[in-house]
Design a protein around this motif. Structure first.
Motif, PDB file in Angstrom:
ATOM      1  N   LEU A  55       0.151 -70.426  15.357  1.00  0.00           N
ATOM      2  CA  LEU A  55      -0.253 -70.084  16.715  1.00  0.00           C
ATOM      3  C   LEU A  55       0.799 -69.268  17.459  1.00  0.00           C
ATOM      4  CD1 LEU A  55      -1.925 -73.394  17.964  1.00  0.00           C
ATOM      5  CD2 LEU A  55      -3.030 -71.317  17.125  1.00  0.00           C
ATOM      6  N   LEU A  56       2.056 -69.352  17.023  1.00  0.00           N
ATOM      7  CA  LEU A  56       3.151 -68.692  17.744  1.00  0.00           C
ATOM      8  C   LEU A  56       3.384 -67.255  17.294  1.00  0.00           C
ATOM      9  CD1 LEU A  56       5.727 -71.630  17.763  1.00  0.00           C
ATOM     10  CD2 LEU A  56       4.157 -70.960  19.595  1.00  0.00           C
ATOM     11  N   GLU A  57       2.663 -66.815  16.279  1.00  0.00           N
ATOM     12  CA  GLU A  57       2.926 -65.495  15.691  1.00  0.00           C
ATOM     13  C   GLU A  57       2.904 -64.369  16.714  1.00  0.00           C
ATOM     14  OE1 GLU A  57       1.119 -62.362  12.369  1.00  0.00           O
ATOM     15  OE2 GLU A  57       0.103 -64.272  12.730  1.00  0.00           O
ATOM     16  N   THR A  58       1.822 -64.250  17.442  1.00  0.00           N
ATOM     17  CA  THR A  58       1.646 -63.075  18.299  1.00  0.00           C
ATOM     18  C   THR A  58       2.645 -63.044  19.444  1.00  0.00           C
ATOM     19  OG1 THR A  58      -0.702 -63.032  17.750  1.00  0.00           O
ATOM     20  CG2 THR A  58      -0.020 -61.781  19.671  1.00  0.00           C
ATOM     21  N   VAL A  59       2.839 -64.179  20.099  1.00  0.00           N
ATOM     22  CA  VAL A  59       3.743 -64.166  21.246  1.00  0.00           C
ATOM     23  C   VAL A  59       5.180 -63.896  20.810  1.00  0.00           C
ATOM     24  CG1 VAL A  59       4.201 -66.674  21.312  1.00  0.00           C
ATOM     25  CG2 VAL A  59       4.289 -65.314  23.417  1.00  0.00           C
ATOM     26  N   ILE A  60       5.591 -64.429  19.659  1.00  0.00           N
ATOM     27  CA  ILE A  60       6.940 -64.160  19.168  1.00  0.00           C
ATOM     28  C   ILE A  60       7.106 -62.687  18.842  1.00  0.00           C
ATOM     29  CG2 ILE A  60       8.503 -64.536  17.212  1.00  0.00           C
ATOM     30  CD1 ILE A  60       7.688 -67.460  17.223  1.00  0.00           C
ATOM     31  N   LEU A  61       6.132 -62.122  18.130  1.00  0.00           N
ATOM     32  CA  LEU A  61       6.229 -60.714  17.750  1.00  0.00           C
ATOM     33  C   LEU A  61       6.176 -59.792  18.967  1.00  0.00           C
ATOM     34  CD1 LEU A  61       4.069 -60.480  14.504  1.00  0.00           C
ATOM     35  CD2 LEU A  61       6.563 -60.329  14.714  1.00  0.00           C
ATOM     36  N   SER A  62       5.327 -60.105  19.930  1.00  0.00           N
ATOM     37  CA  SER A  62       5.210 -59.225  21.089  1.00  0.00           C
ATOM     38  C   SER A  62       6.509 -59.174  21.875  1.00  0.00           C
ATOM     39  CB  SER A  62       4.051 -59.663  21.987  1.00  0.00           C
ATOM     40  OG  SER A  62       4.288 -60.928  22.557  1.00  0.00           O
ATOM     41  N   ILE A  63       7.197 -60.295  21.970  1.00  0.00           N
ATOM     42  CA  ILE A  63       8.475 -60.329  22.687  1.00  0.00           C
ATOM     43  C   ILE A  63       9.564 -59.631  21.896  1.00  0.00           C
ATOM     44  CG2 ILE A  63      10.318 -61.841  23.523  1.00  0.00           C
ATOM     45  CD1 ILE A  63       8.118 -63.880  24.257  1.00  0.00           C
ATOM     46  N   LEU A  64       9.727 -60.007  20.629  1.00  0.00           N
ATOM     47  CA  LEU A  64      10.825 -59.448  19.840  1.00  0.00           C
ATOM     48  C   LEU A  64      10.638 -57.962  19.572  1.00  0.00           C
ATOM     49  CD1 LEU A  64      11.573 -62.241  17.217  1.00  0.00           C
ATOM     50  CD2 LEU A  64      12.788 -61.743  19.330  1.00  0.00           C
ATOM     51  N   ASN A  65       9.423 -57.535  19.285  1.00  0.00           N
ATOM     52  CA  ASN A  65       9.205 -56.116  19.012  1.00  0.00           C
ATOM     53  C   ASN A  65       9.518 -55.253  20.223  1.00  0.00           C
ATOM     54  OD1 ASN A  65       8.407 -55.326  16.329  1.00  0.00           O
ATOM     55  ND2 ASN A  65       6.590 -56.596  16.578  1.00  0.00           N
ATOM     56  N   HIS A  66       9.125 -55.709  21.395  1.00  0.00           N
ATOM     57  CA  HIS A  66       9.403 -54.944  22.611  1.00  0.00           C
ATOM     58  C   HIS A  66      10.880 -54.998  22.982  1.00  0.00           C
ATOM     59  CE1 HIS A  66       9.932 -54.577  27.011  1.00  0.00           C
ATOM     60  NE2 HIS A  66       9.084 -53.575  26.881  1.00  0.00           N
ATOM     61  N   ASP A  67      11.407 -56.208  23.138  1.00  0.00           N
ATOM     62  CA  ASP A  67      12.763 -56.347  23.662  1.00  0.00           C
ATOM     63  C   ASP A  67      13.805 -55.778  22.709  1.00  0.00           C
ATOM     64  OD1 ASP A  67      11.232 -57.763  25.484  1.00  0.00           O
ATOM     65  OD2 ASP A  67      12.717 -59.347  25.748  1.00  0.00           O
ATOM     66  N   SER A  68      13.604 -55.974  21.404  1.00  0.00           N
ATOM     67  CA  SER A  68      14.578 -55.450  20.446  1.00  0.00           C
ATOM     68  C   SER A  68      14.559 -53.929  20.409  1.00  0.00           C
ATOM     69  CB  SER A  68      14.309 -56.020  19.051  1.00  0.00           C
ATOM     70  OG  SER A  68      14.513 -57.418  19.032  1.00  0.00           O
ATOM     71  N   ALA A  69      13.388 -53.323  20.617  1.00  0.00           N
ATOM     72  CA  ALA A  69      13.316 -51.863  20.665  1.00  0.00           C
ATOM     73  C   ALA A  69      14.074 -51.325  21.871  1.00  0.00           C
ATOM     74  CB  ALA A  69      11.858 -51.414  20.704  1.00  0.00           C
ATOM     75  N   ILE A  70      13.891 -51.957  23.023  1.00  0.00           N
ATOM     76  CA  ILE A  70      14.592 -51.507  24.226  1.00  0.00           C
ATOM     77  C   ILE A  70      16.092 -51.723  24.075  1.00  0.00           C
ATOM     78  CG2 ILE A  70      14.785 -51.746  26.720  1.00  0.00           C
ATOM     79  CD1 ILE A  70      12.049 -50.703  25.639  1.00  0.00           C
ATOM     80  N   ALA A  71      16.489 -52.885  23.549  1.00  0.00           N
ATOM     81  CA  ALA A  71      17.917 -53.178  23.390  1.00  0.00           C
ATOM     82  C   ALA A  71      18.586 -52.211  22.419  1.00  0.00           C
ATOM     83  CB  ALA A  71      18.109 -54.618  22.915  1.00  0.00           C
ATOM     84  N   ALA A  72      17.863 -51.818  21.356  1.00  0.00           N
ATOM     85  CA  ALA A  72      18.433 -50.870  20.396  1.00  0.00           C
ATOM     86  C   ALA A  72      18.661 -49.512  21.050  1.00  0.00           C
ATOM     87  CB  ALA A  72      17.517 -50.736  19.183  1.00  0.00           C
ATOM     88  N   ALA A  73      17.683 -49.060  21.842  1.00  0.00           N
ATOM     89  CA  ALA A  73      17.861 -47.803  22.564  1.00  0.00           C
ATOM     90  C   ALA A  73      19.016 -47.917  23.556  1.00  0.00           C
ATOM     91  CB  ALA A  73      16.571 -47.429  23.288  1.00  0.00           C
ATOM     92  N   ALA A  74      19.077 -49.046  24.259  1.00  0.00           N
ATOM     93  CA  ALA A  74      20.157 -49.256  25.227  1.00  0.00           C
ATOM     94  C   ALA A  74      21.520 -49.264  24.545  1.00  0.00           C
ATOM     95  CB  ALA A  74      19.941 -50.574  25.973  1.00  0.00           C
ATOM     96  N   SER A  75      21.590 -49.879  23.374  1.00  0.00           N
ATOM     97  CA  SER A  75      22.850 -49.951  22.645  1.00  0.00           C
ATOM     98  C   SER A  75      23.334 -48.564  22.257  1.00  0.00           C
ATOM     99  CB  SER A  75      22.683 -50.828  21.404  1.00  0.00           C
ATOM    100  OG  SER A  75      23.877 -50.891  20.660  1.00  0.00           O
ATOM    101  N   ARG A  76      22.409 -47.726  21.789  1.00  0.00           N
ATOM    102  CA  ARG A  76      22.778 -46.359  21.424  1.00  0.00           C
ATOM    103  C   ARG A  76      23.249 -45.581  22.651  1.00  0.00           C
ATOM    104  NH1 ARG A  76      20.468 -43.868  16.841  1.00  0.00           N
ATOM    105  NH2 ARG A  76      19.504 -42.192  18.058  1.00  0.00           N
ATOM    106  N   MET A  77      22.586 -45.793  23.771  1.00  0.00           N
ATOM    107  CA  MET A  77      22.978 -45.111  24.999  1.00  0.00           C
ATOM    108  C   MET A  77      24.333 -45.596  25.486  1.00  0.00           C
ATOM    109  SD  MET A  77      19.295 -45.051  26.956  1.00  0.00           S
ATOM    110  CE  MET A  77      17.855 -44.329  26.163  1.00  0.00           C
ATOM    111  N   ALA A  78      24.564 -46.911  25.398  1.00  0.00           N
ATOM    112  CA  ALA A  78      25.844 -47.468  25.816  1.00  0.00           C
ATOM    113  C   ALA A  78      26.974 -46.941  24.938  1.00  0.00           C
ATOM    114  CB  ALA A  78      25.803 -48.988  25.768  1.00  0.00           C
ATOM    115  N   SER A  79      26.718 -46.813  23.648  1.00  0.00           N
ATOM    116  CA  SER A  79      27.719 -46.271  22.748  1.00  0.00           C
ATOM    117  C   SER A  79      28.022 -44.818  23.101  1.00  0.00           C
ATOM    118  CB  SER A  79      27.222 -46.367  21.302  1.00  0.00           C
ATOM    119  OG  SER A  79      28.148 -45.792  20.409  1.00  0.00           O
ATOM    120  N   ALA A  80      26.989 -44.047  23.406  1.00  0.00           N
ATOM    121  CA  ALA A  80      27.185 -42.647  23.773  1.00  0.00           C
ATOM    122  C   ALA A  80      27.911 -42.511  25.105  1.00  0.00           C
ATOM    123  CB  ALA A  80      25.840 -41.932  23.836  1.00  0.00           C
ATOM    124  N   ALA A  81      27.672 -43.471  26.014  1.00  0.00           N
ATOM    125  CA  ALA A  81      28.282 -43.405  27.348  1.00  0.00           C
ATOM    126  C   ALA A  81      29.743 -43.812  27.347  1.00  0.00           C
ATOM    127  CB  ALA A  81      27.496 -44.283  28.312  1.00  0.00           C
TER     128      ALA A  81
END
Length: 448
Positions: free
Chosen positions: A131-157
């Motif tokens: 039952l937890l599959e969708t909610v876990i994936l929806s959170i991790l897929n979104h937040d990890s994508a944003i954090a990865a982009a943020a990490s690359r930007m922070a490294s560049a900055a």
């Protein structure tokens, strides 16, 4: 649990409907077949990183824990399911008393990950885990994508701070989650007050072009802002003519002017001209903030510019071209019967098309070289090699249904900075390439 902490409207009673219809129909069929109580192990992982990315960032774990804790089928939710005839009455009766009572292990939030990394491992009965599959994936897929982009930007900055300002470019609830993920990835502040309220992220902001256009002229607008917010405010100087605006800004606020913001034009050229002008006017301590559809590449191109901070919106909240991490949630082991003592049997999908997976309950460790830099992500089944015993990555997050690993967001943010620093230098390169370290599998066997 206060649903406001999840970024939910206050009238949403639980996270139970943040799921797909088929999760409940699988439950109904498993209950009828007598297999719902079989002990099961699910793992969340990605088969590959987004194209060109050298590492991923685990983000959203804290929100996952809140979602699991708040996964409840109350009267309103059950009434909706009954009205839509999603499942039968026997299943509704089972759902009415649902409480996740299993265990969750995972990479600590802020850690980096690579293809195959078992980022989250959920253990319990098949019924309560599926039952937890969708909610876990929806959170991790979104937040990890944003954090990865943020990490690359922070490294560049580098040492220059980053301001998250993408709320107007995404869904209002996604904006709050994006602010949190950006903070994990290295951003310093956000413009989103809901994110500040829910997660304690520092908030900033002064004015937009509309404020300048409201007044009879630019001087009147600057004077009104300084009178209200003080000389240390940030004045937006590209509504009309930048050179004239900078001159007026210093005349109004004096050399104590906090900062000017540039939101258009050739930022590299304009920033150099503005810095020279500010210095000539005696405003040597006035900072320059740049915005305008920035991404990690634009930020890197401004490394030699006299810029003091960056504001990023659209590209951040859309993952800078990769808005999801393609994470999946797969059953990797299950018991042969509902007997609690029944041994676990590895299982895995074997179909073609690049979607095969490896069965078995896995551990993960990161091997370091002689200088303490990561050289491989090692994943295995069975005993952990002695030399990797103190390098294991999974930590206990939920034990017997109780959350045991909540932590302050600043701890998560610091963890990510340390994890990124322990990667090879090529991890921060913006040129296209494969994962910065390989994933090595040991003692693994495919399921059936």
């Amino acid at each position: 649990m206060n649903t406001a902490d999840l970024g939910l409207p206050v009238d949403v009673p639980s996270t139970a409907l943040f799921t797909d219809h088929y999760e409940l129909t699988m439950l109904q069929a498993a209950l009828k077949a007598g297999t719902a109580d079989r002990r099961s192990v699910f793992e969340c992982f990605t088969r590959r990183l987004p194209e060109g990315r050298r590492y991923g960032v685990v983000a959203g774990t804290g929100r996952v824990l809140d979602a699991v804790e708040n996964f409840r089928f109350d009267a309103d939710v059950l009434g909706f399911l009954r009205e839509r005839q999603v499942v039968n009455e026997e299943t509704l009766e089972w759902l009415a008393s649902y409480r996740f009572s299993g265990d969750v292990w995972g990479y600590p939030e802020g850690e980096v990950y690579f293809p195959g990394s078992p980022i989250i491992r959920v253990e319990g009965s098949f019924a309560e885990c599926v039952l937890l599959e969708t909610v876990i994936l929806s959170i991790l897929n979104h937040d990890s994508a944003i954090a990865a982009a943020a990490s690359r930007m922070a490294s560049a900055a580098g040492d220059r701070p980053l301001i998250e300002m993408g709320a107007r470019r995404t869904h209002e609830l996604a904006a709050v989650a994006a602010s949190r993920a950006a903070y994990v990835g290295g951003f310093a502040t956000t413009s989103d007050l809901a994110a500040g309220f829910r997660y304690g992220i520092p908030t900033v902001g002064t004015s937009a072009h509309a404020f300048t256009l409201l007044h009879d002229n630019e001087r009147a607008a600057f004077q009104a802002q300084v009178d209200s917010l003080g000389r240390n405010t940030t004045l937006l100087v590209d509504t009309y003519d930048v050179t004239e605006a900078v001159r007026t800004a210093v005349e109004v606020a004096g050399p104590e002017l906090g900062a000017v913001r540039i939101d258009s034009g050739d930022l590299l050229l304009v920033a150099h001209r503005v810095r020279q002008q500010l210095d000539e006017l005696g405003a040597v301590n006035t900072k320059i903030i740049v915005t305008s559809d920035l991404d990690e590449y634009a930020i890197a191109s401004l490394a030699a510019a006299p810029v003091d901070a960056y504001g990023v919106g659209t590209q951040l909240v859309t993952g800078s071209g990769h808005p999801t991490c393609s994470m999946v949630y797969k059953l990797v082991a299950r018991a042969e019967s509902a007997d609690p003592k029944a041994p676990l049997v590895p299982v895995a999908k074997k179909s073609s098309g690049g979607k095969t997976s490896i069965g078995g309950r896995k551990w993960a460790a990161r091997r370091l070289d002689g200088d303490g830099i990561a050289e491989a992500e090692v994943i295995g089944i069975g005993p952990v090699p002695a030399e990797l015993a103190d390098r294991q990555l999974l930590v206990e997050l939920v034990k017997g249904g109780e959350v045991v690993a909540r932590e302050p967001l600043d701890v998560v943010r610091d963890r990510h900075a340390a994890a990124r620093a322990n990667l090879p230098l090529s991890a921060t390169q913006l040129s296209r390439g494969e994962a910065v370290i390989p994933t090595e599998y040991v003692q693994l066997r495919s399921g059936s």
